[in-house]
Design a protein around this motif. Structure first.
Motif, PDB file in Angstrom:
ATOM      1  N   GLY A   1     -26.367  21.226  33.376  1.00  0.00           N
ATOM      2  CA  GLY A   1     -26.453  22.496  33.280  1.00  0.00           C
ATOM      3  C   GLY A   1     -25.415  23.071  34.338  1.00  0.00           C
ATOM      4  O   GLY A   1     -24.594  22.686  34.960  1.00  0.00           O
TER       5      GLY A   1
ATOM      6  N   GLY B   1     -29.339  30.132  36.736  1.00  0.00           N
ATOM      7  CA  GLY B   1     -28.835  29.247  35.746  1.00  0.00           C
ATOM      8  C   GLY B   1     -28.001  30.201  34.333  1.00  0.00           C
ATOM      9  O   GLY B   1     -28.535  31.250  34.215  1.00  0.00           O
TER      10      GLY B   1
ATOM     11  N   ARG C   1     -27.569  25.395  30.019  1.00  0.00           N
ATOM     12  CA  ARG C   1     -28.123  23.947  30.098  1.00  0.00           C
ATOM     13  C   ARG C   1     -27.720  23.341  28.485  1.00  0.00           C
ATOM     14  O   ARG C   1     -28.002  23.902  27.489  1.00  0.00           O
TER      15      ARG C   1
ATOM     16  N   CYS D   1     -21.761  22.869  38.466  1.00  0.00           N
ATOM     17  CA  CYS D   1     -22.273  22.037  37.444  1.00  0.00           C
ATOM     18  C   CYS D   1     -23.314  21.201  38.051  1.00  0.00           C
ATOM     19  O   CYS D   1     -23.206  20.850  39.241  1.00  0.00           O
TER      20      CYS D   1
ATOM     21  N   SER E   1     -29.577  16.905  35.507  1.00  0.00           N
ATOM     22  CA  SER E   1     -30.877  16.974  35.578  1.00  0.00           C
ATOM     23  C   SER E   1     -31.381  15.932  36.533  1.00  0.00           C
ATOM     24  O   SER E   1     -30.773  14.866  36.911  1.00  0.00           O
TER      25      SER E   1
ATOM     26  N   LEU F   1     -33.487  26.277  32.960  1.00  0.00           N
ATOM     27  CA  LEU F   1     -32.523  26.864  33.829  1.00  0.00           C
ATOM     28  C   LEU F   1     -32.788  27.102  35.074  1.00  0.00           C
ATOM     29  O   LEU F   1     -31.974  27.750  36.068  1.00  0.00           O
TER      30      LEU F   1
ATOM     31  N   TYR G   1     -32.555  20.262  38.875  1.00  0.00           N
ATOM     32  CA  TYR G   1     -31.481  19.498  38.715  1.00  0.00           C
ATOM     33  C   TYR G   1     -31.232  18.782  40.023  1.00  0.00           C
ATOM     34  O   TYR G   1     -31.504  19.413  41.319  1.00  0.00           O
TER      35      TYR G   1
END
Length: 126
Positions: A35, A47, A50, A96, A99, A108, A113
């Protein structure tokens, strides 16, 4: 040790374009959804987009739909974000992230993550 490194940020005029890149090492890149996120001072990280591990399924925040495109090259362990028609409101640090678990396609939400880069600054002048 997992390393995530973003590049491609810079200063651009409104209406211009930039392409961000992100490389990840220390993990099986093709197993992880990836993402893009952004953050400005005093605001929470949000977010942007992704992509699932296979590069087929994508999701975008409403504020970038039709302007940004996420893609990935699993052979190169690289994630991309093509940003077109940039506006000053897109000015932010862009991050960046991979996950939290292989094979999972998250939303998002940043909390889903696990592996994060240091960010690359995007500045859009009016």
């Amino acid at each position: 040790q997992v390393q995530v490194v973003e590049s491609g940020g810079g200063l651009v005029q409104a209406g211009g374009s930039l392409r961000l890149s992100c490389t990840a090492s220390g993990l099986r890149f093709g197993d992880y959804a990836m993402g893009w996120f952004r953050q400005t001072p005093g605001k929470e990280r949000e977010g942007v987009s992704r992509i699932n591990n296979g590069g087929i399924f994508t999701r975008y925040a409403d504020f970038v739909k039709g302007r940004f495109t996420i893609s990935r090259d699993n052979a190169k362990n690289t994630l991309y974000l093509q940003m077109n028609n940039l506006t000053p409101e897109d000015t932010a640090m862009y991050y960046c992230a991979a996950s939290g678990s292989p094979g999972v396609t998250p939303t998002l939400q940043p909390t889903e993550y696990k592996y994060w880069g240091q960010g690359t600054q995007v500045t859009v002048s009016s």
